[in-house]
Design a protein around this motif. Structure first.
Motif, mmCIF file in Angstrom:
data_model
loop_
_atom_site.group_PDB
_atom_site.id
_atom_site.type_symbol
_atom_site.label_atom_id
_atom_site.label_comp_id
_atom_site.label_asym_id
_atom_site.label_seq_id
_atom_site.Cartn_x
_atom_site.Cartn_y
_atom_site.Cartn_z
ATOM 1 N N LEU A 194 23.807 27.576 50.837
ATOM 2 C CA LEU A 194 22.752 27.131 49.931
ATOM 3 C C LEU A 194 23.144 27.352 48.472
ATOM 4 O O LEU A 194 22.843 26.520 47.610
ATOM 5 N N GLU A 195 23.826 28.456 48.187
ATOM 6 C CA GLU A 195 24.277 28.697 46.819
ATOM 7 C C GLU A 195 25.329 27.666 46.407
ATOM 8 O O GLU A 195 25.426 27.295 45.239
ATOM 9 N N TYR A 196 26.118 27.208 47.365
ATOM 10 C CA TYR A 196 27.098 26.150 47.091
ATOM 11 C C TYR A 196 26.394 24.806 46.885
ATOM 12 O O TYR A 196 26.769 24.011 46.019
ATOM 13 N N LEU A 197 25.340 24.550 47.667
ATOM 14 C CA LEU A 197 24.661 23.259 47.631
ATOM 15 C C LEU A 197 23.805 23.069 46.390
ATOM 16 O O LEU A 197 23.719 21.958 45.852
ATOM 17 N N LEU A 198 23.171 24.141 45.914
ATOM 18 C CA LEU A 198 22.157 24.020 44.863
ATOM 19 C C LEU A 198 22.625 23.239 43.635
ATOM 20 O O LEU A 198 21.946 22.308 43.203
ATOM 21 N N PRO A 199 23.785 23.573 43.048
ATOM 22 C CA PRO A 199 24.205 22.799 41.861
ATOM 23 C C PRO A 199 24.709 21.397 42.195
ATOM 24 O O PRO A 199 25.016 20.615 41.297
ATOM 25 N N ARG A 200 24.799 21.068 43.495
ATOM 26 C CA ARG A 200 25.337 19.766 43.899
ATOM 27 C C ARG A 200 24.261 18.824 44.422
ATOM 28 O O ARG A 200 24.574 17.817 45.049
ATOM 29 N N VAL B 254 33.708 12.934 51.298
ATOM 30 C CA VAL B 254 34.723 13.768 50.641
ATOM 31 C C VAL B 254 34.265 15.215 50.672
ATOM 32 O O VAL B 254 33.084 15.507 50.456
ATOM 33 N N CYS B 255 35.193 16.110 50.945
ATOM 34 C CA CYS B 255 34.887 17.535 51.081
ATOM 35 C C CYS B 255 35.938 18.328 50.310
ATOM 36 O O CYS B 255 37.111 17.959 50.275
ATOM 37 N N LEU C 111 35.966 20.846 43.980
ATOM 38 C CA LEU C 111 35.631 19.657 43.211
ATOM 39 C C LEU C 111 34.250 19.811 42.586
ATOM 40 O O LEU C 111 33.378 20.467 43.146
ATOM 41 N N SER C 112 34.073 19.169 41.444
ATOM 42 C CA SER C 112 32.747 19.134 40.832
ATOM 43 C C SER C 112 31.899 18.105 41.568
ATOM 44 O O SER C 112 32.433 17.198 42.224
ATOM 45 N N PRO C 113 30.563 18.207 41.475
ATOM 46 C CA PRO C 113 29.710 17.198 42.122
ATOM 47 C C PRO C 113 30.038 15.778 41.670
ATOM 48 O O PRO C 113 30.022 14.852 42.481
ATOM 49 N N ALA C 114 30.343 15.603 40.372
ATOM 50 C CA ALA C 114 30.664 14.270 39.867
ATOM 51 C C ALA C 114 31.961 13.742 40.481
ATOM 52 O O ALA C 114 32.074 12.555 40.816
#
Length: 571
Positions: free
Chosen positions: A330-336, A301-302, A285-288
Motif C-alpha cells: 500500500l505504501e508503494y501504491l499510494l503515490p502511484r 509494465v512492472c 520507475l516513476s508512475p509517469a
C-alpha cells in the motif's frame, strides 16, 4: 462517431466531410480494398496534399480515418482488440504515400507492434501530393502490400525492406492488390503463428515476461550482468517465465520512458511477437514512466520493487508476514494512484474541477491512507510482542544470534541442518519470508560444556532492498539489531558473492541501531573450485566454511558460534 484523427490543420470543412464519408464505405470481407475505395482515398489525399491512413476491420467496416502516416494516426494500444502471439489484431491499414518507395521502417514497426492483418500502401501519381493526371486510374501509380512474417518464413523473406518481423511485396498494380484473397492471406498467417505459439507455449498459469535492463555509466559491465541475472531469477521466483531479455546502455535513464524511443519500439515489437504479458525493468520507475511505456508497448509494465513485493506477497504465511507485506504494497501504491486507469477521475485546479463531493481517486487515496494507519498500528503491536519475547529470552540469559545474508544464500537450509527446524527451503530468491527462532546447543568457548543459544532466521537481503520493505519489516529486522551477535551466511558458489557481502554490509550499516559482532559462514563450498575456496579463506581467515546441504563443516561452525557468544558476554 465519424471522428477524423491526426493533423487537421488547414483542412476545409468540405475536405473534412469528404474524409468523414470514408466511414460509410464497405469493403468485401475477402478483399484488402476495392479499386473504388482506393481511388477515392488517393483522390482525397491528393486534394488535401497530405497522406491519409484508414483502418478497416474484418467485417469490411472503416473504423478509423486519420490524416497522416500510420505511425502518426495509429490506434492507441489500449483501444486495439485483444489478441495474442498466435493471432493478428483483426485490422488492416490502407495508407497513401507520395514517394515511390516501400513503406519505411517506422510504418512497418507500427504494423508489427499492433499486429495488423496487412498494410497496403498506395503510391500516388505525380510529384509529392501535387494533383496530376486524371481518369479512373490517374491517382495511383503503384502499391505495396506488407504483412507480418512467421519464423518459418523469415529466411525466405530476409531483405533490407523485409527483416525478420515482416514481408514487403515488390511494387504491385492496383488491380493485382485488390484481387488478392485477403481471408486466405490472414488465415494462412494465423495458422503459422498458432503452430509457432504452441511450440513456444509456457506452463499454464505462468506470466510471460520480457526483461529490460539499462546499463548506466556508474556500473561496470560485470555488475550489470549480475543485476540482470538476478532480475531474471526474481521473475522466476515470482512464477513467471522469461521469454527474452533486452538491454540498452545509457548515461542515465530517459526521464519519460526509461529507455530511448527506438528501444521502446523494440520492446513493443518483442512483446507482441513473443506474446509477452508483462515487461519488467531492472530498476524502480516513476508512475509517469510506467504510464508512458505501457501506452507505447500495450502490455503491463512492472518495476523491480513491485516484482519483489509480489514475491513477498506469495511467500508470506503467518499473519504477521501478511500484514507487513500488505503495508509495504500500500505504501508503494499510494503515490502511484494517479493515472491508474481512465475510470479514476482527477482533481484539478481549473474551471469545472471544483464542486461538492470527492473524486473516485481521492476516495481511494483516503481509504488506502486509513488502511496504512491501521496496518502501522498492528506492526507496532507486533514490534512490542517481539520485544517482550526478546526480553524473556534475555532474562533467562539465553544468548541470541540472528542469521542474516543475501537471499538464497542458504540461511534456512543452514538452520535446518543445525537445529532440525524443518523450515521450507527451495532454490529460489526469498523462498522463506517469515522469521523462525530455534534453540541450538553449542560448546562453551572455555569450559567446552554444552550451552544453549537461540538462532533466528531473518528475511533475506537483496541489492537495493526497497525502502517500503525495510519500513514494513522493521518489526522483523529488529531481530537483527537486538540480537547479541550475527551469523552472516554467504553463497560462495555465486559469481558475485563479494558484491553480495558488500550489499549486506550496506543494509546493516543503515540499521537504526548498530548490530552486534558478526561471524561469516561461507555456504555451498561443495559447489566451488579450490581456487575460489582458497581465495575466500585468505580474505576471511576467521570465517566458517560449510555446506548446509551436505552437512559439511557444521561442527567447526558450532564451535565458532560458541566462541562468538563468549565474546559478546565478555564485552
Amino acid at each position: 462517431m465519424e471522428t477524423i484523427h491526426g493533423n487537421l490543420k488547414g483542412l476545409k470543412s468540405s475536405e473534412l466531410k469528404q474524409l468523414q464519408k470514408l466511414y460509410r464505405q464497405k469493403i468485401p470481407v475477402d478483399a484488402i480494398a476495392t479499386p473504388e475505395f482506393a481511388q477515392r482515398l488517393a483522390a482525397i489525399s491528393t486534394d488535401i496534399g497530405k497522406p491519409i491512413s484508414t483502418y478497416i476491420n474484418r467485417r469490411g467496416q472503416v473504423i478509423r480515418v486519420g490524416v497522416g502516416t500510420p505511425r502518426q494516426t495509429q490506434i492507441p494500444p489500449l483501444e486495439l482488440p485483444r489478441y495474442g502471439a498466435s493471432r493478428l489484431c483483426g485490422i488492416r491499414c490502407i495508407t497513401t504515400q507520395a514517394k515511390a518507395h516501400p513503406p519505411n521502417v517506422d510504418t512497418l514497426t507500427t504494423m508489427a507492434i499492433q499486429r495488423w492483418d496487412a498494410l497496403a500502401t498506395l503510391i500516388l501519381s505525380g510529384s509529392g501530393f501535387e494533383r496530376r493526371g486524371g481518369g479512373p486510374t490517374g491517382y495511383i501509380q503503384s502499391t505495396y502490400l506488407a504483412h507480418l512474417a512467421s519464423q518459418s518464413s523469415q529466411e525466405a523473406t530476409e531483405s533490407p525492406e523485409s527483416p525478420a518481423h515482416w514481408h514487403v511485396s515488390s511494387p504491385l498494380s492496383l488491380d493485382i492488390l485488390t484481387k488478392q484473397d485477403f481471408l486466405d492471406l490472414v488465415e494462412g498467417l494465423e495458422e503459422e503463428f498458432e503452430r509457432e505459439h504452441v511450440a513456444l507455449e509456457v506452463e499454464e498459469g505462468k506470466e510471460r515476461v520480457l526483461v529490460v535492463g539499462i546499463e548506466t555509466q556508474e556500473m561496470t559491465r560485470e555488475q550489470f550482468q549480475h543485476q540482470l541475472t538476478e532480475l531474471q531469477r526474481l521473475v522466476e521466483s515470482a512464477g513467471g517465465t522469461v521469454l527474452d531479455t533486452l538491454q540498452q546502455k545509457r548515461s542515465h535513464p530517459h526521464q519519460q520512458t526509461v529507455v530511448g524511443s527506438g528501444k521502446v519500439d523494440e520492446i513493443a515489437l518483442s512483446a507482441q511477437t513473443l506474446g509477452a504479458s508483462l515487461v519488467v525493468f531492472d530498476r524502480d520507475l516513476s508512475p509517469a514512466q510506467v504510464r508512458n511505456v505501457e501506452t507505447r508497448v500495450g502490455v503491463r509494465v512492472c518495476d523491480r520493487t513491485e516484482l519483489i513485493l509480489d514475491i513477498f506477497a506469495q511467500r508470506a504465511r503467518t499473519r504477521a508476514g501478511k500484514l507487513q507485506v500488505e503495508l509495504a504494497q500500500l505504501e508503494y501504491l499510494l503515490p502511484r494512484l494517479t493515472g491508474r486507469g481512465e475510470a479514476m477521475s482527477r482533481l484539478g485546479g481549473g474551471i469545472g474541477t471544483r464542486g461538492p463531493g470527492e473524486t473516485k481517486l481521492e476516495t481511494e487515496r483516503r481509504a488506502i491512507q486509513k488502511r496504512i494507519s491501521r496496518l502501522q498500528k498492528e506492526v507496532n503491536h507486533l514490534q512490542e510482542h517481539r520485544e517482550r519475547l526478546r526480553h524473556r529470552r534475555q532474562s533467562q540469559d539465553v544468548p541470541s544470534i540472528a542469521i542474516v545474508g543475501y537471499t538464497n544464500a542458504g540461511k534456512s537450509t543452514l538452520l535446518n541442518a543445525l537445529t532440525s527446524a524443518h523450515i521450507y527451503t527451495a532454490n529460489q530468491l526469498f523462498a522463506t519470508l517469515d522469521p523462525t527462532t530455534r534453540r541450538l546447543v553449542v560448546p562453551h568457548a572455555t569450559t567446552h560444556e554444552p550451552q544453549t543459544i537461540v538462532l533466528t532466521d531473518t528475511v533475506g537481503f537483496i541489492h537495493e532492498l526497497p525502502p517500503s520493505l525495510i519500513d514494513a519489516f522493521r518489526a522483523t529486522l529488529e531481530e537483527v539489531t537486538e540480537a547479541d551477535a550475527l551469523l552472516q551466511v554467504v553463497d560462495l558458489s555465486h559469481p558475485a558473492w563479494r558484491s553480495q557481502v558488500e550489499s549486506v554490509s550496506t543494509i546493516l550499516g543503515e540499521m537504526p541501531l548498530a548490530p552486534g559482532p558478526m561471524l561469516m559462514a561461507f555456504n555451498k563450498i561443495d559447489c566451488v573450485d579450490s581456487e575460489t575456496l582458497e581465495a575466500a579463506k585468505a580474505d576471511f581467515p576467521q570465517a566458517a566454511f560449510v555446506s548446509a546441504q551436505d552437512n559439511i563443516g557444521l561442527e567447526p561452525l558450532r564451535q565458532k558460534l560458541g566462541q562468538l557468544v563468549h565474546y559478546t558476554t565478555c564485552v
